[in-house]
Scaffold this active site. Structure first.
Site, PDB file in Angstrom:
ATOM      1  N   GLY A 142       9.052  29.229  58.023  1.00 28.33           N
ATOM      2  CA  GLY A 142       9.717  29.718  59.525  1.00 28.33           C
ATOM      3  C   GLY A 142       8.546  30.704  58.801  1.00 28.33           C
ATOM      4  O   GLY A 142       7.228  30.867  58.019  1.00 28.33           O
ATOM      5  N   ASN A 143       8.450  32.122  60.064  1.00 30.32           N
ATOM      6  CA  ASN A 143       7.601  32.876  60.359  1.00 30.32           C
ATOM      7  C   ASN A 143       7.984  34.147  61.059  1.00 30.32           C
ATOM      8  O   ASN A 143       9.216  33.593  61.164  1.00 30.32           O
ATOM      9  CB  ASN A 143       5.895  32.449  61.152  1.00 30.32           C
ATOM     10  CG  ASN A 143       7.322  31.761  62.431  1.00 30.32           C
ATOM     11  OD1 ASN A 143       7.160  32.724  63.290  1.00 30.32           O
ATOM     12  ND2 ASN A 143       6.747  30.230  62.695  1.00 30.32           N
ATOM     13  N   TYR A 144       7.275  34.877  61.034  1.00 37.46           N
ATOM     14  CA  TYR A 144       8.067  36.726  61.718  1.00 37.46           C
ATOM     15  C   TYR A 144       8.101  36.595  63.014  1.00 37.46           C
ATOM     16  O   TYR A 144       8.641  37.871  63.834  1.00 37.46           O
ATOM     17  CB  TYR A 144       7.164  37.056  61.250  1.00 37.46           C
ATOM     18  CG  TYR A 144       6.655  37.286  59.939  1.00 37.46           C
ATOM     19  CD1 TYR A 144       7.751  37.750  58.835  1.00 37.46           C
ATOM     20  CD2 TYR A 144       6.060  37.483  59.027  1.00 37.46           C
ATOM     21  CE1 TYR A 144       7.738  38.240  57.346  1.00 37.46           C
ATOM     22  CE2 TYR A 144       5.317  37.864  57.621  1.00 37.46           C
ATOM     23  CZ  TYR A 144       7.001  37.747  56.684  1.00 37.46           C
ATOM     24  OH  TYR A 144       7.208  37.858  55.099  1.00 37.46           O
ATOM     25  N   ALA A 163       5.583  30.209  68.394  1.00 43.39           N
ATOM     26  CA  ALA A 163       4.989  30.135  66.878  1.00 43.39           C
ATOM     27  C   ALA A 163       5.699  29.621  66.203  1.00 43.39           C
ATOM     28  O   ALA A 163       6.289  28.735  65.019  1.00 43.39           O
ATOM     29  CB  ALA A 163       4.622  31.479  66.119  1.00 43.39           C
TER      30      ALA A 163
END
Ligand code: C5P
Length: 400
Positions: free
Chosen positions: A208-210, A276
């Protein structure tokens, strides 16, 4: 613009409370219906009789009517309103709003209010400049409230500085502008992707990402408030949103986001691709949890995800518009322009990780917008809500 609009006017205990009388007169003159809610301290500064005479409706202050015991429903009031205006707003009320301290009718009404909220602070210059007031205002902005900045000038204390409540005619102008703007995206359908995507490694782990989804949700809110029908395709985020014009589609992976975007874009007027999206996903997500004891050293084989922006860019018709985002760490503009062309976008919003207060998880953002013809506009650091308005302003000029 204000004809037929239902406005809750919150009045608090400030010397500027007398200006509420002018506000009511101005609003009523323009055809708005005004319901005044006053705090106990507010009544020390202006009488409910003055306010109810001008508004033509009894002023609400208590949870119950002392006379007949009827219950003043803050929930009904919150749903009735097209806008809530708190003017003047004292430091105490701002602090209570920022922290949900619902100990009077004004704050309970505020917490129940689904309509946009405008706050016009009024206080002495040092109180206004105090970090606690400023932090509370920042929190209120983060919740999507609109702060009507106080003016510089002579204050009740005879000191001169920032803290004077904005003049009633300017406040009314701000409301009129808001309701005028509100009309401009009616009958437009806008697809917005927001948040990160999670790509499954095994049943309990993911790539995943922030991304928090804050920017995409702010965009959805602005578009909905301006009358657009919004399809908000959200990856896994903690953000909440509720607006009659927003249909939220929750997805987890890039593949699911791709399906949802491809299904909803063909009859949309525009898409804003704020998500994102993970660039890669594991080729073979495991059915069972990977165990260190069994697997030892591990390599994950990844395959690229579909590029949603480029896929929509490929099927985009002449009367449809695409807005993309770029978050770069180096050579920002060059990379952004390349993306704009490659994905067939109409404009791209660039936020740099190098800017303080910009990007993931912050409530603020600093953007540049790059056009199809390469023209770059730079914007100052603003709240994500204000940035969303700037982006939607730009999109609105293409859609009209
Ligand atoms: O290529 P990059 O991910 O930096 O491009 C960013 C832009 O493309 C954003 O608007 C993002 O939402 C969109 N994008 C997408 N699908 C992907 C990757 C990026 O829609 N798979």
């Amino acid at each position: 613009m204000l004809k037929g609009k239902n406005i809750i006017l919150g009045v608090t205990g400030s010397i500027a409370a007398y200006k509420a009388a002018y506000l009511i007169r101005g609003l009523v003159k323009r055809g708005a219906k005004v319901q005044v809610v006053i705090t106990p301290a507010g009544k020390e500064f202006i009488t409910p009789l003055t306010l109810s005479t001008l508004s033509g409706a009894p002023v609400i202050s208590e949870f119950f009517s002392n006379r007949d015991g009827t219950w003043n429903s803050h929930v009904d009031l919150g749903l009735w309103a097209d806008a809530m205006l708190i003017a003047p707003a004292t430091a105490a009320t701002i602090g209570k709003m920022a922290n949900g301290i619902a100990d009077n009718m004004l704050i309970t009404t505020y917490l129940s209010c689904k309509a946009p909220v405008f706050v016009a602070p009024a206080m002495d210059l040092d109180m206004f400049a105090h970090p606690s007031t400023q932090q509370n205002l920042e929190r209120l902005r983060g919740f999507g409230n609109r702060i009507i900045e106080p003016a510089e000038g002579e204050l009740a204390s005879h000191l001169t500085g920032k803290g004077r409540m904005e003049e009633p005619e300017n406040i009314i102008r701000i409301l009129e502008h808001f309701f005028k703007e509100k009309e401009d995206l009616q009958k437009k359908k806008i697809v917005i992707t927001a948040g990160p995507t999670y790509e499954k490694i095994d049943p309990v782990r993911f790539i995943g990402n922030y991304s928090s989804g804050k920017m995409g949700f702010a965009l959805a809110k602005v578009c909905a408030e301006r009358g657009a029908e919004v399809i908000l395709i959200a990856g896994p985020v903690a953000e909440l949103i509720s607006h009659p014009n927003i249909t939220r589609v929750d997805v987890e992976s890039a593949d699911q986001m791709y399906e949802a975007a491809m299904a909803t874009f063909p009859d949309a007027n525009a898409a804003i691709l704020c998500a994102a999206v993970a660039d890669y996903k594991p080729i073979h997500p495991r059915e069972e949890k990977i165990k260190r004891e069994v697997s030892g050293e591990l390599s994950l084989q990844l395959t690229p995800n579909k590029d949603i922006a480029a896929s929509l860019g490929a099927i985009k018709k002449d009367n449809q518009f695409l807005v993309g985002f770029a978050l770069e760490t180096n050579n920002e503009e060059v990379h952004a322009i390349d993306k704009l062309k490659r994905k067939n976008l109409d404009f791209i919003v660039l936020n740099s990780l190098r800017e303080k207060g910009a990007g993931f998880r912050y409530d603020t953002n600093k953007i540049s917008v790059i056009d199809k013809d390469g023209a770059v506009s730079h914007y100052p650091l603003k709240t994500k809500q204000e940035v969303a308005s700037d982006i939607v302003d730009k999109l609105a000029t293409l859609l009209l």
